[in-house]
Design a protein around this motif. Sequence first.
Motif, short mmCIF file in Angstrom:
data_model
loop_
_atom_site.label_atom_id
_atom_site.label_comp_id
_atom_site.label_asym_id
_atom_site.label_seq_id
_atom_site.Cartn_x
_atom_site.Cartn_y
_atom_site.Cartn_z
N GLU A 251 -0.88 -7.51 0.16
CA GLU A 251 -1.95 -8.04 1.02
C GLU A 251 -1.90 -7.39 2.40
O GLU A 251 -2.92 -7.06 3.00
N TYR A 252 -0.69 -7.16 2.89
CA TYR A 252 -0.52 -6.57 4.23
C TYR A 252 -1.07 -5.14 4.25
O TYR A 252 -1.76 -4.73 5.19
N ILE A 253 -0.78 -4.39 3.19
CA ILE A 253 -1.27 -3.00 3.12
C ILE A 253 -2.80 -3.00 3.11
O ILE A 253 -3.44 -2.25 3.85
N ILE A 254 -3.37 -3.90 2.32
CA ILE A 254 -4.85 -3.95 2.24
C ILE A 254 -5.43 -4.38 3.59
O ILE A 254 -6.39 -3.77 4.09
N LYS A 255 -4.79 -5.40 4.20
CA LYS A 255 -5.27 -5.87 5.52
C LYS A 255 -5.20 -4.73 6.52
O LYS A 255 -6.15 -4.46 7.26
N ASN A 256 -4.07 -4.03 6.55
CA ASN A 256 -3.91 -2.91 7.49
C ASN A 256 -4.93 -1.81 7.22
O ASN A 256 -5.49 -1.21 8.12
N GLN A 257 -5.20 -1.60 5.94
CA GLN A 257 -6.14 -0.52 5.59
C GLN A 257 -7.51 -0.86 6.15
O GLN A 257 -8.21 0.00 6.68
N ALA A 258 -7.81 -2.16 6.14
CA ALA A 258 -9.13 -2.58 6.66
C ALA A 258 -9.22 -2.25 8.14
O ALA A 258 -10.30 -1.99 8.68
N ASP A 259 -8.04 -2.22 8.80
CA ASP A 259 -8.04 -1.93 10.25
C ASP A 259 -8.24 -0.45 10.51
O ASP A 259 -8.39 -0.01 11.65
N TYR A 260 -8.15 0.37 9.43
CA TYR A 260 -8.26 1.83 9.64
C TYR A 260 -9.35 2.36 8.71
O TYR A 260 -9.05 2.80 7.61
N PRO A 261 -10.62 2.27 9.13
CA PRO A 261 -11.72 2.67 8.25
C PRO A 261 -11.56 4.10 7.69
O PRO A 261 -12.00 4.40 6.59
N SER A 262 -10.84 4.94 8.46
CA SER A 262 -10.70 6.33 7.95
C SER A 262 -9.78 6.36 6.73
O SER A 262 -9.82 7.28 5.93
N ALA A 263 -8.98 5.29 6.60
CA ALA A 263 -8.04 5.30 5.47
C ALA A 263 -8.86 5.19 4.17
O ALA A 263 -9.77 4.38 4.07
N THR A 264 -8.50 6.01 3.23
CA THR A 264 -9.28 6.03 1.98
C THR A 264 -8.57 5.25 0.88
O THR A 264 -8.99 5.28 -0.26
N GLY A 265 -7.45 4.60 1.22
CA GLY A 265 -6.81 3.77 0.20
C GLY A 265 -5.75 4.50 -0.59
O GLY A 265 -4.96 3.89 -1.29
N GLU A 266 -5.72 5.84 -0.48
CA GLU A 266 -4.71 6.57 -1.26
C GLU A 266 -3.30 6.27 -0.77
O GLU A 266 -2.38 6.07 -1.57
N LEU A 267 -3.12 6.22 0.56
CA LEU A 267 -1.78 5.93 1.07
C LEU A 267 -1.38 4.50 0.69
O LEU A 267 -0.24 4.25 0.30
N SER A 268 -2.34 3.60 0.74
CA SER A 268 -2.05 2.21 0.33
C SER A 268 -1.61 2.18 -1.13
O SER A 268 -0.64 1.51 -1.50
N SER A 269 -2.30 2.94 -1.96
CA SER A 269 -1.95 2.97 -3.38
C SER A 269 -0.56 3.60 -3.58
O SER A 269 0.25 3.14 -4.38
N LEU A 270 -0.28 4.62 -2.78
CA LEU A 270 1.04 5.29 -2.86
C LEU A 270 2.14 4.30 -2.49
O LEU A 270 3.14 4.17 -3.20
N LEU A 271 1.93 3.55 -1.41
CA LEU A 271 2.95 2.57 -0.99
C LEU A 271 3.13 1.51 -2.06
O LEU A 271 4.24 1.03 -2.31
#
Length: 341
Positions: A10-30
């Motif tokens: 949940e934290y990774i997804i919440k943080n990703q929302a804070d970074y619109p440039s993030a495309t989710g790949e790093l979140s998926s990697l983590l």
Amino acid sequence: MRNIMITLGEYIIKNQADYPSATGELSSLLSSIRRAAKIVNREINRAGLVTDIIGGSNGSENVQGEVQQKLDVFANDMFKNALEARGEVCGIASEEEDHYVAFDDERQSNAKYIVLMDPLDGSSNIDVNVSVGTIFSIYRRVSEPGQPVTMDDFLQPGVNQVAAGYVVYGSSTMLVYTTGNGVHGFTYDPTLGSFCLSHENIRIPEQGYIYSINEGNYIRFPEGVKKYLKFCQEKDESSKRPYSSRYIGSLVSDFHRNMLKGGIYIYPSGTNSPNGKLRLLYECNPLAFMAEQAGGKATDGFRRIMEIKPTELHQRTPYFVGSIDMVNKADEMMAEFSSHE
Ligand code: P6P
């Protein structure tokens, strides 16, 4: 009402929302690292019971010439497979692999991240039930997407890291990471099967009162390290000296304690190891990134660790990491008493 714990996912997804440039790949990697950590954690906890399968050594040696524990190899395969499966990574390097490993099927060769790791640091401690750890370091590839990774992708200075972290398999298991926006710690709750946020925005005290070093090597230390150790040990109530000596012999555990309580960990060069013991790429750089993100410092006694340009995958470096005031004092003594090899 007890705060409802937020999980790592949940934290990774919440943080990703804070970074619109993030495309989710790093979140998926983590998330793939999180998954492998749970599996490795389970096997470490069983190691004492199933030594014929998982515990003990497997009789072979890794590129370092170190006897490989079965769990070393198991952890390496778990993290490697988890990273390969998700498709966000185009290659990995590991303490347990002689060379880097390219993931070169169609999907992966277009992935933009590479990962370097020590899958199970301190593993010789497993048989005596001392905590061990996983360390990981994440970069964007520098070679052409769609092509196999090259050595240049792995020989990047630590300042290029996009994320880093460790898992400490101790009295409780924690995953601690940074993506460059502070350091956050998650404690594993086995009843939920989740890592739950327990230490948000870890800050390492600027001044600590613990030093971690293998004093058995004292005669081999550079003069500056000897002088610094004597400084730590002399009586001076105004600066709360003598400091306490704490050395677990497991880098991640010593580092984690110093992150929370303050302190310095030193693995210097020695007359028998001109570049020390620890590996720049998958031990020193990731922990240096985290130390700096938490307000600490990491050097080789003279230079910022993360600015060293690597030349070899498994190269070693002397290492001074922890509370900034303590690392500065140790560096000061290195400059005054030890020549820069
Ligand atoms: P020594 C474990 O082998 C390790 O890489 C680190 O985890 C630990 O801090 C260090 O080496 C211990 O080395 O030479 O003091 O036994």
